[in-house]
Enzyme design. Structure first.
Site, mmCIF file in Angstrom:
data_model
loop_
_atom_site.group_PDB
_atom_site.id
_atom_site.type_symbol
_atom_site.label_atom_id
_atom_site.label_comp_id
_atom_site.label_asym_id
_atom_site.label_seq_id
_atom_site.Cartn_x
_atom_site.Cartn_y
_atom_site.Cartn_z
ATOM 1 N N ARG A 46 48.751 -8.980 2.734
ATOM 2 C CA ARG A 46 48.958 -8.888 3.742
ATOM 3 C C ARG A 46 50.829 -8.435 3.925
ATOM 4 N NH1 ARG A 46 44.688 -8.985 4.539
ATOM 5 N NH2 ARG A 46 44.037 -10.287 6.711
ATOM 6 N N SER A 96 43.141 -11.252 13.354
ATOM 7 C CA SER A 96 43.189 -12.297 13.223
ATOM 8 C C SER A 96 45.419 -12.620 13.634
ATOM 9 C CB SER A 96 44.009 -12.806 11.913
ATOM 10 O OG SER A 96 42.503 -12.465 11.342
ATOM 11 N N GLU A 143 50.681 -12.551 12.501
ATOM 12 C CA GLU A 143 49.737 -11.008 11.778
ATOM 13 C C GLU A 143 50.516 -10.098 12.656
ATOM 14 O OE1 GLU A 143 45.945 -9.301 10.849
ATOM 15 O OE2 GLU A 143 46.423 -10.712 9.929
HETATM 16 N N1 EPU Z 1 37.895 -21.146 10.110
HETATM 17 C C1 EPU Z 1 37.430 -22.307 10.980
HETATM 18 N N2 EPU Z 1 37.302 -22.132 12.202
HETATM 19 C C2 EPU Z 1 36.322 -20.311 13.194
HETATM 20 C C3 EPU Z 1 36.891 -19.719 11.778
HETATM 21 C C4 EPU Z 1 37.130 -20.369 10.417
HETATM 22 O O1 EPU Z 1 37.938 -23.425 11.274
HETATM 23 O O2 EPU Z 1 36.569 -20.367 13.864
HETATM 24 C C5 EPU Z 1 37.878 -21.665 8.675
HETATM 25 C C6 EPU Z 1 36.542 -22.382 7.648
HETATM 26 O O3 EPU Z 1 36.925 -23.221 7.061
HETATM 27 C C7 EPU Z 1 36.288 -20.924 7.164
HETATM 28 C C8 EPU Z 1 37.151 -20.399 7.010
HETATM 29 O O4 EPU Z 1 38.502 -20.725 8.312
HETATM 30 O O5 EPU Z 1 35.840 -21.455 6.347
HETATM 31 C C9 EPU Z 1 37.746 -19.197 6.358
HETATM 32 O O6 EPU Z 1 37.212 -17.720 8.074
HETATM 33 P P1 EPU Z 1 37.075 -16.275 7.691
HETATM 34 O O7 EPU Z 1 36.244 -16.570 6.420
HETATM 35 O O8 EPU Z 1 36.687 -16.153 9.216
HETATM 36 O O9 EPU Z 1 38.405 -16.057 7.388
HETATM 37 P P2 EPU Z 1 40.332 -15.793 8.280
HETATM 38 O O10 EPU Z 1 40.496 -16.907 6.957
HETATM 39 O O11 EPU Z 1 39.961 -16.453 9.037
HETATM 40 C C10 EPU Z 1 40.591 -13.841 6.678
HETATM 41 C C11 EPU Z 1 42.013 -12.859 7.403
HETATM 42 C C12 EPU Z 1 40.828 -11.740 8.325
HETATM 43 C C13 EPU Z 1 39.189 -11.363 7.561
HETATM 44 C C14 EPU Z 1 38.681 -12.785 6.852
HETATM 45 C C15 EPU Z 1 37.598 -12.671 5.929
HETATM 46 C C16 EPU Z 1 44.298 -13.603 7.904
HETATM 47 C C17 EPU Z 1 44.803 -13.447 8.183
HETATM 48 N N3 EPU Z 1 42.416 -13.167 7.732
HETATM 49 O O12 EPU Z 1 40.277 -14.641 7.863
HETATM 50 O O13 EPU Z 1 41.180 -10.605 8.631
HETATM 51 O O14 EPU Z 1 38.451 -10.609 8.021
HETATM 52 O O15 EPU Z 1 39.556 -12.950 6.431
HETATM 53 O O16 EPU Z 1 37.980 -12.103 4.931
HETATM 54 O O17 EPU Z 1 43.672 -13.199 6.388
HETATM 55 C C18 EPU Z 1 42.645 -9.831 9.899
HETATM 56 O O18 EPU Z 1 43.684 -10.083 9.247
HETATM 57 O O19 EPU Z 1 42.963 -9.322 10.906
HETATM 58 C C19 EPU Z 1 41.786 -10.394 9.757
HETATM 59 C C20 EPU Z 1 40.330 -10.513 10.478
#
Ligand code: EPU
Length: 344
Positions: free
Chosen positions: A164, A240, A338
């Site tokens: 990021r 995010s 972010e």
């Molecule tokens: N999780 C929760 N609750 C939730 C959602 C997720 O506890 O409501 C936990 C779970 O353990 C899950 C983990 O978070 O396994 C990962 O969740 P997710 O796959 O949705 O990914 P994220 O880490 O929350 C990141 C990026 C997203 C991107 C997704 C998929 C960042 C800050 N965010 O989210 O990017 O779409 O991975 O690759 O790195 C963005 O930057 O705006 C964005 C949407």
């Protein structure tokens, strides 16, 4: 070039929040961009470059400088045997560009389907999702250097890409204005299937084409409220809201002890791991759908803060501070925002 006055910024952001721009201009080519920058300089005005407004929180009082919306369009392709290079205007809509490359069977950004915003914003925060980052596919970025007012091309290696982050939003923040991004993609390349959500849809051995992967990514994003869909209240957000923190092993052990469970982890630089901020937020006691005033946590993804309708930037920041404080108190992890702030 038509300079406008007191233009409401809220409708130009996915959050739908914030006051007006004192001055506003849309630039359709490099000459207009330079003209607008000079116009602001002559009046000693601050300058803010607006793309798709999808990663932005504007202050309630707005911004008293010049907002320059880069509307440079155009996609030019140079096909090659091993690589196709797409030169894309910063003002092109990102998802439309992804669709185009997927239809051309060029691999490299298929997992980044459905992300709102414009192409010019993608190198700035090194957009990433579902196992891909733009840093892997960017060849070079054409910029206007606001120090010298000269145009130049920066090779990917010069851009300082990490999670990021790039030099555009860190060490050289505010210095370069992105005009065009050249993407180098792989014709006939296989889709990238690394992320757990995608592996659930496409089990080992299946060989989906790029269009199928991009469509699956869109469905997954929609299930999380991370796809802009008219009438979907959960997507009135900036995606995010927090970055996923990167910690070392001892910090990971401490978090595990404090939570009474081990968080999911993703690889980061050597000796470090990235963990989901959403997981920490939930374990600090917040549930999906939590509300504070007219700001809330998305009912479909804990990492997205949403405007419940008529929220002010102040209300979003109050919720941010509440979350940061509780996660900090419970896990000694300091969550960082972010989205970009404007006018604060
Ligand atoms: N999780 C929760 N609750 C939730 C959602 C997720 O506890 O409501 C936990 C779970 O353990 C899950 C983990 O978070 O396994 C990962 O969740 P997710 O796959 O949705 O990914 P994220 O880490 O929350 C990141 C990026 C997203 C991107 C997704 C998929 C960042 C800050 N965010 O989210 O990017 O779409 O991975 O690759 O790195 C963005 O930057 O705006 C964005 C949407």
């Amino acid at each position: 070039m038509k300079i406008q006055e007191n233009v409401p910024l809220a409708p130009l952001t996915t959050f739908g929040i914030g006051g007006p721009a004192r001055w506003f201009v849309e630039a359709a080519d490099e000459t207009e961009v330079l003209e607008a920058v000079r116009w602001a300089r002559e009046r000693s005005l601050r300058l803010f470059v607006l793309g798709g407004g999808s990663n932005l929180l504007v202050a309630d009082a707005g911004f008293d400088g010049l907002v320059l919306r880069v509307a440079i369009k155009g996609i030019e392709v140079v096909p090659g045997v091993n690589a196709w290079v797409y030169s894309v205007g910063a003002g092109e809509e990102w998802d439309g560009f992804v669709q185009r490359t997927v239809m051309d069977c060029c691999a490299g950004i298929e997992c980044l389907a459905g992300i709102p915003g414009t192409v010019g914003g993608t190198p700035v925060q090194n957009v990433g999702a579902y196992g891909q980052e733009v840093a892997e596919s960017i060849a070079r970025v054409r910029v206007l250097d606001l120090e010298t007012l000269g145009f130049r091309e920066m090779e990917a290696a010069e851009c300082g890409f990490t999670y990021r982050q790039s030099l555009f939003n860190s060490s050289a923040k505010g210095r370069y204005l992105v005009l065009r991004v050249d993407y180098r993609l792989r014709p006939g390349g296989a889709a990238n299937l690394r992320y757990a959500d995608l592996l659930r849809v496409f089990p080992a051995g299946s060989q989906p084409n790029l269009a199928e992967v991009a469509a699956a990514v869109r469905r997954i994003r929609q299930s999380k409220g991370m796809l802009l869909v008219e009438g979907d209240a959960d997507c009135r957000s900036a995606g995010s809201f927090f970055k996923n923190p990167i910690v070392d092993e001892s910090m990971l052990d401490e978090i595990t002890a404090r939570a009474g469970a081990r968080p999911p982890i993703y690889p980061a630089a050597e000796g470090l791991v990235k963990l989901p901020a959403a997981w920490l937020i939930e374990r600090a006691g917040f549930e999906k759908g939590f509300q504070l005033g007219r700001a809330g946590i998305s009912s479909r993804h804990t990492l997205a803060l949403v405007n419940l309708g008529g929220a002010t930037a102040g209300e979003i920041l109050a919720l941010r501070d509440f979350i940061v404080e509780r996660v900090g108190a419970q896990f000694r992890v300091s969550l960082t925002m972010e989205p970009v702030l404007l006018g604060f």
